[in-house]
Scaffold this motif. Structure first.
Motif, short mmCIF file in Angstrom:
data_model
loop_
_atom_site.label_atom_id
_atom_site.label_comp_id
_atom_site.label_asym_id
_atom_site.label_seq_id
_atom_site.Cartn_x
_atom_site.Cartn_y
_atom_site.Cartn_z
N TYR A 76 0.80 -1.24 0.00
CA TYR A 76 0.00 0.00 0.00
C TYR A 76 0.83 1.28 0.00
O TYR A 76 0.27 2.37 0.10
CB TYR A 76 -0.94 0.01 1.22
CG TYR A 76 -1.87 -1.16 1.26
CD1 TYR A 76 -2.84 -1.34 0.27
CD2 TYR A 76 -1.79 -2.11 2.29
CE1 TYR A 76 -3.69 -2.44 0.31
CE2 TYR A 76 -2.64 -3.20 2.33
CZ TYR A 76 -3.58 -3.37 1.34
OH TYR A 76 -4.43 -4.44 1.35
N LEU A 79 -0.06 4.41 -1.82
CA LEU A 79 -1.13 5.31 -1.35
C LEU A 79 -0.55 6.53 -0.63
O LEU A 79 -1.25 7.52 -0.41
CB LEU A 79 -2.09 4.56 -0.42
CG LEU A 79 -2.91 3.45 -1.11
CD1 LEU A 79 -3.70 2.66 -0.07
CD2 LEU A 79 -3.84 4.04 -2.15
N LEU A 92 -3.62 9.65 -0.30
CA LEU A 92 -4.66 9.09 0.56
C LEU A 92 -4.08 8.56 1.86
O LEU A 92 -4.68 8.67 2.92
CB LEU A 92 -5.31 7.90 -0.14
CG LEU A 92 -6.43 8.16 -1.13
CD1 LEU A 92 -6.89 6.85 -1.74
CD2 LEU A 92 -7.59 8.85 -0.41
N ASP A 94 -2.64 5.41 4.31
CA ASP A 94 -3.35 4.23 4.78
C ASP A 94 -2.83 3.90 6.17
O ASP A 94 -1.62 3.94 6.40
CB ASP A 94 -3.09 3.05 3.82
CG ASP A 94 -4.02 1.90 4.11
OD1 ASP A 94 -5.12 1.88 3.55
OD2 ASP A 94 -3.64 1.03 4.93
N ASP A 145 2.58 -0.46 -7.88
CA ASP A 145 1.26 -1.02 -7.62
C ASP A 145 1.20 -2.37 -8.34
O ASP A 145 0.81 -2.45 -9.51
CB ASP A 145 0.24 0.00 -8.20
CG ASP A 145 -1.20 -0.34 -7.90
OD1 ASP A 145 -1.46 -1.39 -7.30
OD2 ASP A 145 -2.07 0.46 -8.30
N GLU A 386 -13.12 12.71 -9.93
CA GLU A 386 -14.25 12.27 -9.08
C GLU A 386 -15.47 11.93 -9.91
O GLU A 386 -16.32 11.14 -9.50
CB GLU A 386 -14.56 13.32 -8.02
CG GLU A 386 -14.90 14.73 -8.52
CD GLU A 386 -13.70 15.54 -9.04
OE1 GLU A 386 -12.55 15.08 -8.90
OE2 GLU A 386 -13.92 16.61 -9.63
N SER A 390 -14.66 5.13 -11.05
CA SER A 390 -15.05 4.57 -9.76
C SER A 390 -13.89 3.84 -9.10
O SER A 390 -13.99 3.40 -7.96
CB SER A 390 -16.21 3.58 -9.94
OG SER A 390 -17.35 4.27 -10.39
N THR A 391 -12.82 3.66 -9.83
CA THR A 391 -11.64 3.01 -9.27
C THR A 391 -10.82 4.04 -8.50
O THR A 391 -11.08 5.24 -8.57
CB THR A 391 -10.78 2.43 -10.42
OG1 THR A 391 -10.69 3.41 -11.46
CG2 THR A 391 -11.42 1.18 -10.99
N SER A 392 -9.81 3.60 -7.77
CA SER A 392 -9.00 4.54 -7.00
C SER A 392 -8.08 5.35 -7.89
O SER A 392 -7.79 6.51 -7.62
CB SER A 392 -8.14 3.79 -5.99
OG SER A 392 -8.93 2.93 -5.23
N TYR A 393 -7.60 4.72 -8.90
CA TYR A 393 -6.70 5.39 -9.85
C TYR A 393 -7.32 5.31 -11.25
O TYR A 393 -8.14 4.41 -11.52
CB TYR A 393 -5.36 4.66 -9.93
CG TYR A 393 -4.49 4.74 -8.70
CD1 TYR A 393 -3.76 5.88 -8.42
CD2 TYR A 393 -4.39 3.65 -7.84
CE1 TYR A 393 -2.93 5.93 -7.30
CE2 TYR A 393 -3.56 3.70 -6.73
CZ TYR A 393 -2.84 4.84 -6.45
OH TYR A 393 -2.01 4.89 -5.37
N GLY A 396 -7.17 1.82 -12.75
CA GLY A 396 -7.77 0.71 -12.01
C GLY A 396 -8.13 -0.51 -12.85
O GLY A 396 -7.95 -1.65 -12.41
#
Ligand code: TPP
Ligand code: MG
Length: 932
Positions: A76, A79, A92, A94, A145, A386, A390-393, A396
């Motif tokens: 992670y 992130l 973000l 974690d 990742d 945004e 819908s994925t984080s990156y 995704g």
């Protein structure tokens, strides 16, 4: 001391590791331990240093906590990486990245050995140091990742590469000044255009300038590895810059396009429309590492974002495929390296991306790994992440395909270069896709005339103050003492001067070079010789029927094979059905030396169980492909069931066809209507590429089409859509009614590949595949040719009696001649139009003129009036009608192509056929298009 040997498990491991440390450097352990080890003999069974450790006096939870913390950072850490050059989006983070979450403190970590963290960092002094080193790797300006990669070997390779810094300086040095010069060139280009052509759209690269050095790295690695083709697919953003600097498109040509003079090739007829400058293609030939020729190419690209992705994949596949010699072709992943540059909004949003990624590991489609780069400027026109994914990156989607991803801050040149090298090394090692998520920003609006501050005021306040990556890198190098400020400035000025002098020397009219579609030799199609001598056909047939030793085919197929073995015995017997004609045609094409690639949903067997191009042994399932075992074949044949996809696979075959124009490429739809899922490829590539970009595709589309009572779907291949797009001789559309016609049509296509290539759209039969009226005689294969119009031979005998000429195409012909009403109307002739486009006007006129006493020409189609060929063919029929009435019989205008019930279909079909033979022919000309 012997007591130490009683330790087991983790504790034993810890002791052994401590001993190993002591052995290497006695001063590295505390004096007390040193004293103990001085008189100690390690157990006999130990010959390698231990990798796990336990700590005397430290709670086991701390050990576990340290291990988990390390693993969390690996998994992670991205992130918490500093990926946004603008620092507007804070990482973000974690909780799992904090030591406290795992119940350990820094002090605990200081007391634990580095080897707990394992891997390449084990030579650190303590777990604390090792964890800090992991943070520097995983939470830096690069976010690795790759935890979703399921193959342990790949994951381990990626981990080692990241943690050892295998691809970054100092292990893998870069030339910092060369990089600064490159960035100067990239920036000077955009700034010059901004100043000289203010407000003109160019989709500047600025904010993602590192894209060019990243491509440089990738290409240099490919060249080194002996690659011969690097096709690059990209959209608008940064395209001009990449064309200028990576593809070496001359500045003069680019500047001439900005001037946009009326070109010397200007044509009123629109046959050549050309395209806007940021869609144009380019290619560059250079010498690779082993002095091999390397071609870097960027195919032209339509505005439809990502539509070019499968096209590039098809190009790469074709370039890497060798087809000499019979059998299956050989694909070598080292020969071509496809690179796809995506938009951060387009990548998650466009379905064709997922379709293309899904091709990547399929045997019929793999290209041995694609390098994906998301040109991530954190915006799509005015829309922010945004509202986009819908994925984080943005990347995704790639995770589901187990593609390793590196997110990298585009303001850190060294990190970007490392990402490119890592991507290429991974591709080279595993032959799989890799994704670089290059995160930067967009210096101007979506285009240069657009005001971004309307919608992103804060972001653009930041951007206005944000230095360029060239400036940042120059400062870094000055601070490292590599260059002086003055040196950096001179590099930039000299690149700017190059642009200026290219501009001063510009002669727009002369410098503008537009590709032109070559005019094919007139009549090439009509002259194509497509017969195959009967003896040769018999030989081919025998070879196709031969089976390998101990190969039993399904018993239901035996009867057909038996018939096939006698099929060519009688020259004039209607014994050759559609599928047999197809296989013989393909076999003869292979024997002539043209290689074939054939794909589509379930094509190996055929949707209607008609083809059986791949046979499966009943007990073992072993496959046998007669067209690959053909002794007469001089070149390779491949056939693949495609995934359940239309758009990407059609794009793929399109790319394959333009890359290797000498090969016959055929794609078959499950049912013709599913072609609508590929409409983007049809509109943007297949039918318009010639007029826009001078490309010459020759792809064959087989589209099952006919009204047979199966409902609104499965009926229509939407011929009206192709016919609406037919212009400037951009394709051939055929709807033929006999097996022999199909045989000759495919052979004609193969003959025309190099002389007069055009896409070929064939509306193919379903129930008629085995219909006796569609079957042909061996003589028709051996002596015939493709007839664009088929005259009614019976009616010609009584030409003077004919009052009505029915003209039709495809399956409805069989319904007409099989109709009971026909016998009662000897005054009706039935002419078949077998090629709908280009409309064979001369043949059609001749066919109609053969009946001078006919007073009306009736177009009969089973499609509703607003579909099928009627609206397209009507003016053509009128032109050759000799002033006679031209009308049509069709199903009434309808939003849906066909009836939802078989009973209603049959009723309407019968009434349609009855109308064709019903009523009295008109005696005087009536307005065109009156109802029957
Ligand atoms: C299929 C498709 N839909 C819509 C558009 C209109 N359009 C052009 S650029 C763009 C934004 C693209 O954003 P992104 O993918 O992030 O690329 P960027 O322009 O930011 O480089 C849109 C919506 C298009 N060109 N193609
Ligand atoms: Mg974007």
């Amino acid at each position: 001391m012997s007591g130490w040997q009683e330790f087991t498990g983790l504790n034993r491991g810890y002791v052994l590791e401590l001993y190993e440390k002591y052995r290497r450097d006695p001063s590295s352990v505390d004096p007390e331990t040193r004293a103990l080890f001085d008189g100690w003999t390690p157990p006999q069974d130990v010959d390698t240093p231990p990798v796990t450790a336990a700590i005397v006096g430290v709670p086991l939870e701390n050990v576990v906590g340290a291990v988990n913390l390390a693993e969390s950072i690996r998994r992670y850490g991205h992130l918490a990486a500093q990926l946004d050059p603008l620092c507007l989006r804070q990482p973000l983070g974690d909780p799992s990245l904090l030591a406290a979450t795992h119940g350990v403190t820094d002090d605990d970590l200081q007391r634990l050995p580095a080897s707990l963290v394992s891997g390449p960092l084990e030579n650190m002094n303590s777990a604390y140091d090792a964890i800090e080193a992991l943070r520097r790797t995983y939470c830096s300006t690069t976010g690795y990742d790759y935890a979703h990669v399921f193959v342990p070997e790949e994951r381990e390779w990626l981990r080692q590469a990241a943690e050892r810094g295998r691809f970054r300086a100092p292990a893998d040095p870069i030339d910092p000044v060369k990089l600064l010069d490159r960035l100067s060139q990239v920036e000077a280009f955009e700034r010059f255009l901004q100043r000289t052509f203010p407000g003109k759209t160019r989709f500047s690269i600025e904010g993602l300038d590192m894209m060019v050095p990243v491509l440089d790295e990738a290409i240099a690695e490919a060249a080194e590895a002996g690659t011969t083709q690097v096709p690059i697919g990209m959209a608008h953003r940064g395209r001009l810059n990449v064309m200028a600097h990576v593809l070496n498109k001359p500045y003069a040509q680019i500047l001439a396009e900005f001037k946009d003079p009326i070109s010397k090739n200007f044509r009123e007829d629109m046959t050549w429309t050309g395209d806007v400058k940021y869609h144009a293609g380019a290619h560059r030939a250079m010498k690779g590492g082993a002095q091999l020729d390397l071609v870097i190419s960027m195919p032209p690209n339509p505005s439809h974002l990502e539509a070019v992705d499968p096209v590039v994949e098809g190009m790469a596949r074709a370039a890497g495929t060798q087809v000499d010699g019979s059998g299956a072709p050989r694909f070598d992943p080292a020969r071509s390296v496809p690179i796809l540059i995506h938009g951060d909004s387009a990548f998650p949003g466009q379905g064709v991306v997922a379709e293309t990624l899904n091709l990547s590991r399929l045997p019929g489609y793999s290209t041995g790994g694609t390098i994906h780069i998301i040109a991530n400027n954190q915006l799509g026109f005015t829309t922010g992440p945004e509202d986009v994914y819908s994925t984080s990156y943005a990347s995704g989607l790639a995770r589901g395909f187990k593609i390793p991803i590196v997110h990298v801050n585009a303001d850190d040149p060294e990190a970007c270069v490392e990402a490119a090298r890592l991507a290429m090394a991974y591709r080279d090692r595993f032959h799989r896709d890799f994704l670089i998520d290059l995160i930067g920003y967009r210096r101007y609006g979506h285009n240069e005339g657009d005001e971004p501050a309307f919608t992103q005021p804060l972001m653009y306040q930041t951007i206005a103050k944000h230095p360029t990556v060239r400036e940042i890198w120059a400062r870094t190098l000055v601070s490292r003492g590599v260059v002086t400020e003055d040196h950096a400035e001179r590099l930039y000025q000299s690149r700017a001067a190059e642009m200026q002098s290219a501009y001063e020397a510009l002669r727009p009219e002369q410098d503008l070079i537009e590709p032109e579609p070559e005019a094919p030799p007139p009549g090439a199609a009509a002259r194509a010789q497509t017969t195959v001598e009967i003896e040769r056909l018999r030989e081919l047939n025998r070879s196709l029927l031969a089976l390998p030793a101990s190969f039993t085919v399904h018993k239901k197929l035996e009867r057909g094979r038996d018939k096939r073995s006698r099929m060519l015995d009688e020259l004039d017997e209607r014994s050759v059905d559609w599928a047999a004609a197809e296989e013989l045609s393909l076999a003869s094409i292979l024997a002539d030396g043209t290689s074939i690639r054939f794909t589509g949903e379930d094509v190996e067997r055929g949707t209607f169980s008609q083809r059986h191009a791949v046979l499966h042994e009943v007990t073992t399932g072993r496959a046998h492909v007669p067209l690959q075992a053909l002794p007469q074949a001089r070149v390779a044949f491949e056939i693949h069931n495609s995934p359940l996809t239309e758009n990407a696979v059609l794009g793929f075959e399109y790319g394959y066809s333009v890359q290797e124009p000498a090969r016959l490429v055929i794609w078959e739809a499950q049912y013709g209507d599913f072609i609508n899922g590929a409409q983007v490829i049809i509109d943007e590539f297949l039918v318009s590429a010639r007029g826009k970009w001078g490309q010459r595709p020759s792809l064959v589309l087989l589209l099952p089409h006919a009204h047979e009572g199966q409902g609104p779907d499965h009926a229509s291949a939407r011929p009206e859509r192709f016919l609406q797009l037919a212009a400037d001789i951009n394709m051939r559309v055929a709807n033929c009614t006999t097996a022999a016609q199909y045989f000759h049509l495919l052979r004609r296509q193969a003959k025309l590949l190099l002389v007069d290539p055009l896409p070929l759209i064939v509306l193919t039969p379903k129930s008629l595949l085995r219909h006796p009226l569609v079957a042909s005689t061996p003589r028709e294969l051996a002596e015939g040719r493709f007839q664009m119009v088929i005259q009614d031979d019976d009616a010609q005998q009584r030409a003077a009696e004919i009052r009505r000429i029915v003209v039709c195409t495809g399956k409805v012909y069989v319904d007409l001649i099989a109709s009971e009403h026909r016998a009662g109307r000897p005054d009706v002739a039935i002419v078949r139009l077998e090629q709908l486009y280009p409309v064979p006007m001369r043949d059609l006129r001749a066919a109609l003129e053969a009946y001078p006493t006919a007073s009306e020409i009736v177009w009969v189609q089973e499609e509703p009036e607003n579909m099928g060929a009627w609206e397209f063919i009507r003016p053509h029929l009128q032109e050759v009608s000799g002033g006679r009435v031209v009308r049509r019989i069709a199903r009434p205008r309808s939003a849906s192509p066909a009836e939802g019930s078989a009973a209603r279909h049959t009723h309407n079909q019968q009434s349609l056929i009855a109308q064709a033979f019903g009523g009295k022919p008109a005696t005087r000309p009536a307005p065109v298009g009156t109802r029957a």
